[in-house]
Design a protein around this motif. Structure first.
Motif, PDB file in Angstrom:
ATOM      1  N   LEU A  68       0.831  -1.206   0.000  1.00  0.00           N
ATOM      2  CA  LEU A  68       0.000   0.000   0.000  1.00  0.00           C
ATOM      3  C   LEU A  68       0.866   1.256   0.000  1.00  0.00           C
ATOM      4  O   LEU A  68       0.577   2.226  -0.729  1.00  0.00           O
ATOM      5  N   ARG A  69       1.939   1.233   0.780  1.00  0.00           N
ATOM      6  CA  ARG A  69       2.848   2.391   0.782  1.00  0.00           C
ATOM      7  C   ARG A  69       3.468   2.608  -0.590  1.00  0.00           C
ATOM      8  O   ARG A  69       3.580   3.748  -1.075  1.00  0.00           O
ATOM      9  N   GLY A  70       3.876   1.524  -1.219  1.00  0.00           N
ATOM     10  CA  GLY A  70       4.467   1.640  -2.544  1.00  0.00           C
ATOM     11  C   GLY A  70       3.496   2.172  -3.569  1.00  0.00           C
ATOM     12  O   GLY A  70       3.862   2.986  -4.432  1.00  0.00           O
ATOM     13  N   LEU A  71       2.243   1.739  -3.491  1.00  0.00           N
ATOM     14  CA  LEU A  71       1.229   2.231  -4.425  1.00  0.00           C
ATOM     15  C   LEU A  71       0.923   3.697  -4.191  1.00  0.00           C
ATOM     16  O   LEU A  71       0.699   4.466  -5.148  1.00  0.00           O
ATOM     17  N   LEU A  72       0.884   4.103  -2.930  1.00  0.00           N
ATOM     18  CA  LEU A  72       0.621   5.512  -2.631  1.00  0.00           C
ATOM     19  C   LEU A  72       1.754   6.406  -3.118  1.00  0.00           C
ATOM     20  O   LEU A  72       1.524   7.557  -3.523  1.00  0.00           O
ATOM     21  N   LEU A  73       2.975   5.882  -3.099  1.00  0.00           N
ATOM     22  CA  LEU A  73       4.120   6.685  -3.523  1.00  0.00           C
ATOM     23  C   LEU A  73       4.231   6.784  -5.037  1.00  0.00           C
ATOM     24  O   LEU A  73       4.541   7.859  -5.576  1.00  0.00           O
ATOM     25  N   SER A  74       3.995   5.687  -5.750  1.00  0.00           N
ATOM     26  CA  SER A  74       4.287   5.671  -7.191  1.00  0.00           C
ATOM     27  C   SER A  74       3.119   5.251  -8.067  1.00  0.00           C
ATOM     28  O   SER A  74       3.256   5.262  -9.300  1.00  0.00           O
ATOM     29  N   GLY A  75       2.007   4.797  -7.481  1.00  0.00           N
ATOM     30  CA  GLY A  75       0.855   4.435  -8.291  1.00  0.00           C
ATOM     31  C   GLY A  75       0.905   2.984  -8.772  1.00  0.00           C
ATOM     32  O   GLY A  75       1.929   2.288  -8.643  1.00  0.00           O
ATOM     33  N   GLU A  76      -0.219   2.541  -9.344  1.00  0.00           N
ATOM     34  CA  GLU A  76      -0.338   1.146  -9.788  1.00  0.00           C
ATOM     35  C   GLU A  76       0.583   0.826 -10.957  1.00  0.00           C
ATOM     36  O   GLU A  76       1.009  -0.314 -11.124  1.00  0.00           O
ATOM     37  N   GLN A  77       0.873   1.836 -11.801  1.00  0.00           N
ATOM     38  CA  GLN A  77       1.749   1.576 -12.933  1.00  0.00           C
ATOM     39  C   GLN A  77       3.139   1.163 -12.477  1.00  0.00           C
ATOM     40  O   GLN A  77       3.828   0.389 -13.159  1.00  0.00           O
ATOM     41  N   ALA A  78       3.554   1.641 -11.316  1.00  0.00           N
ATOM     42  CA  ALA A  78       4.864   1.246 -10.788  1.00  0.00           C
ATOM     43  C   ALA A  78       4.851  -0.225 -10.378  1.00  0.00           C
ATOM     44  O   ALA A  78       5.858  -0.932 -10.543  1.00  0.00           O
ATOM     45  N   LEU A  79       3.726  -0.673  -9.857  1.00  0.00           N
ATOM     46  CA  LEU A  79       3.606  -2.093  -9.485  1.00  0.00           C
ATOM     47  C   LEU A  79       3.639  -2.972 -10.724  1.00  0.00           C
ATOM     48  O   LEU A  79       4.315  -4.008 -10.743  1.00  0.00           O
ATOM     49  N   ASP A  80       2.922  -2.550 -11.774  1.00  0.00           N
ATOM     50  CA  ASP A  80       2.930  -3.329 -13.019  1.00  0.00           C
ATOM     51  C   ASP A  80       4.337  -3.393 -13.609  1.00  0.00           C
ATOM     52  O   ASP A  80       4.770  -4.440 -14.107  1.00  0.00           O
ATOM     53  N   ALA A 122      10.065   0.977  -8.235  1.00  0.00           N
ATOM     54  CA  ALA A 122      10.177   2.432  -8.311  1.00  0.00           C
ATOM     55  C   ALA A 122      10.515   3.057  -6.967  1.00  0.00           C
ATOM     56  O   ALA A 122      10.999   4.199  -6.932  1.00  0.00           O
ATOM     57  N   ASN A 123      10.246   2.368  -5.860  1.00  0.00           N
ATOM     58  CA  ASN A 123      10.545   2.940  -4.555  1.00  0.00           C
ATOM     59  C   ASN A 123      10.905   1.811  -3.583  1.00  0.00           C
ATOM     60  O   ASN A 123      10.674   0.622  -3.862  1.00  0.00           O
ATOM     61  N   THR A 124      11.477   2.199  -2.442  1.00  0.00           N
ATOM     62  CA  THR A 124      11.921   1.191  -1.474  1.00  0.00           C
ATOM     63  C   THR A 124      10.750   0.449  -0.831  1.00  0.00           C
ATOM     64  O   THR A 124      10.907  -0.694  -0.388  1.00  0.00           O
ATOM     65  N   ALA A 125       9.586   1.067  -0.779  1.00  0.00           N
ATOM     66  CA  ALA A 125       8.421   0.389  -0.207  1.00  0.00           C
ATOM     67  C   ALA A 125       8.059  -0.840  -1.034  1.00  0.00           C
ATOM     68  O   ALA A 125       7.710  -1.898  -0.481  1.00  0.00           O
ATOM     69  N   LEU A 126       8.143  -0.722  -2.358  1.00  0.00           N
ATOM     70  CA  LEU A 126       7.865  -1.873  -3.210  1.00  0.00           C
ATOM     71  C   LEU A 126       8.950  -2.947  -3.061  1.00  0.00           C
ATOM     72  O   LEU A 126       8.667  -4.140  -3.190  1.00  0.00           O
ATOM     73  N   VAL A 127      10.181  -2.523  -2.806  1.00  0.00           N
ATOM     74  CA  VAL A 127      11.248  -3.500  -2.549  1.00  0.00           C
ATOM     75  C   VAL A 127      10.933  -4.292  -1.283  1.00  0.00           C
ATOM     76  O   VAL A 127      11.048  -5.530  -1.249  1.00  0.00           O
ATOM     77  N   HIS A 128      10.532  -3.574  -0.245  1.00  0.00           N
ATOM     78  CA  HIS A 128      10.157  -4.240   0.998  1.00  0.00           C
ATOM     79  C   HIS A 128       8.923  -5.132   0.792  1.00  0.00           C
ATOM     80  O   HIS A 128       8.828  -6.222   1.383  1.00  0.00           O
ATOM     81  N   ALA A 129       7.995  -4.661  -0.025  1.00  0.00           N
ATOM     82  CA  ALA A 129       6.786  -5.451  -0.286  1.00  0.00           C
ATOM     83  C   ALA A 129       7.134  -6.756  -0.990  1.00  0.00           C
ATOM     84  O   ALA A 129       6.580  -7.825  -0.661  1.00  0.00           O
ATOM     85  N   GLU A 130       8.054  -6.689  -1.942  1.00  0.00           N
ATOM     86  CA  GLU A 130       8.455  -7.905  -2.656  1.00  0.00           C
ATOM     87  C   GLU A 130       9.062  -8.927  -1.702  1.00  0.00           C
ATOM     88  O   GLU A 130       8.715 -10.119  -1.742  1.00  0.00           O
ATOM     89  N   ALA A 131       9.931  -8.476  -0.817  1.00  0.00           N
ATOM     90  CA  ALA A 131      10.555  -9.390   0.145  1.00  0.00           C
ATOM     91  C   ALA A 131       9.525  -9.909   1.158  1.00  0.00           C
ATOM     92  O   ALA A 131       9.536 -11.087   1.525  1.00  0.00           O
TER      93      ALA A 131
END
Length: 206
Positions: A68-80, A122-131
């Motif tokens: 959720l933090r990663g999506l708020l920072l960079s949006g859904e396109q960053a997740l894709d 795109a951001n460290t939150a998504l890195v943490h989310a992946e792990a």
């Protein structure tokens, strides 16, 4: 199990009933021993299931918070973009057998490393989310294996308990009653045979 109605009369029938009763009692003893072992095993598996469930329920919300933090920072396109090129994880279930019951022992998860050609998150939150999701997937696999093992062994506990109850409450008492009747009939037949022999002896002497 052979029905008591088909038992032949006389000593042969009594021997057959005696043998059937001995087999049934030994079978009940063995099943009760199996039941004790299965119950102990089931208790351990239920405890392992509870531990695995707790671990999974703790790890999943953590992964969801990072996502959720990663999506708020960079949006859904960053997740894709971060997910493109990533291959699926592989789950391997290792099986074992307890008292004739085949059930999962452990489950291992192989999470592939991010390819060098894939775009970095795109951001460290998504890195943490992946792990965090990798840890949650491993915990989910362990929980699924533990739950399945507890369910399979638990089902065998119920089945074995039912078989012991059927032997102890129905089949063994029925065989004992049939054996008592056979003993009584044999005793009566021997008594009648003795009376006939004495009568025949007295008649001969006269």
């Amino acid at each position: 199990m052979t029905g008591t109605r088909s038992t032949p009369p006389g000593r042969a029938g009594r021997m057959r009933l005696r043998h059937s009763l001995d087999v049934a009692e030994r079978g009940a003893d063995l099943l009760e021993q199996k039941l004790r072992i299965l119950r102990s095993e089931h208790e351990l598996l239920v405890s392992a299931e509870a531990v695995a469930a707790r671990a999974w329920r703790e790890l999943l919300p953590e992964a969801e918070r990072w996502l959720l933090r990663g999506l708020l920072l960079s949006g859904e396109q960053a997740l894709d973009a971060a997910a493109s090129g990533i291959t699926q994880a592989e789950v391997a279930v290792h099986w074992t057998t307890s008292m004739g019951v085949r059930h999962p022992a452990t489950a291992s998860v192989s999470v592939p490393a991010r390819p060098s050609t894939a775009a970095a998150p795109a951001n460290t939150a998504l890195v943490h989310a992946e792990a965090a999701y990798a840890r949650a997937v491993r915990a989910a696999a362990e929980y699924a294996a533990a739950r399945t093992a507890a369910e399979l062994v638990g089902a065998e506990v119920v089945s074995t308990r039912y078989r012991v109850r059927a032997l102890r409450r129905h089949w063994i008492p029925r065989l004992r009653e049939a054996l008592d009747r056979a003993d009584l009939a044999l005793e009566q037949a021997e008594h009648e045979d003795g009376v006939r022999r004495r009568w025949a002896t007295r008649t001969t002497e006269r």
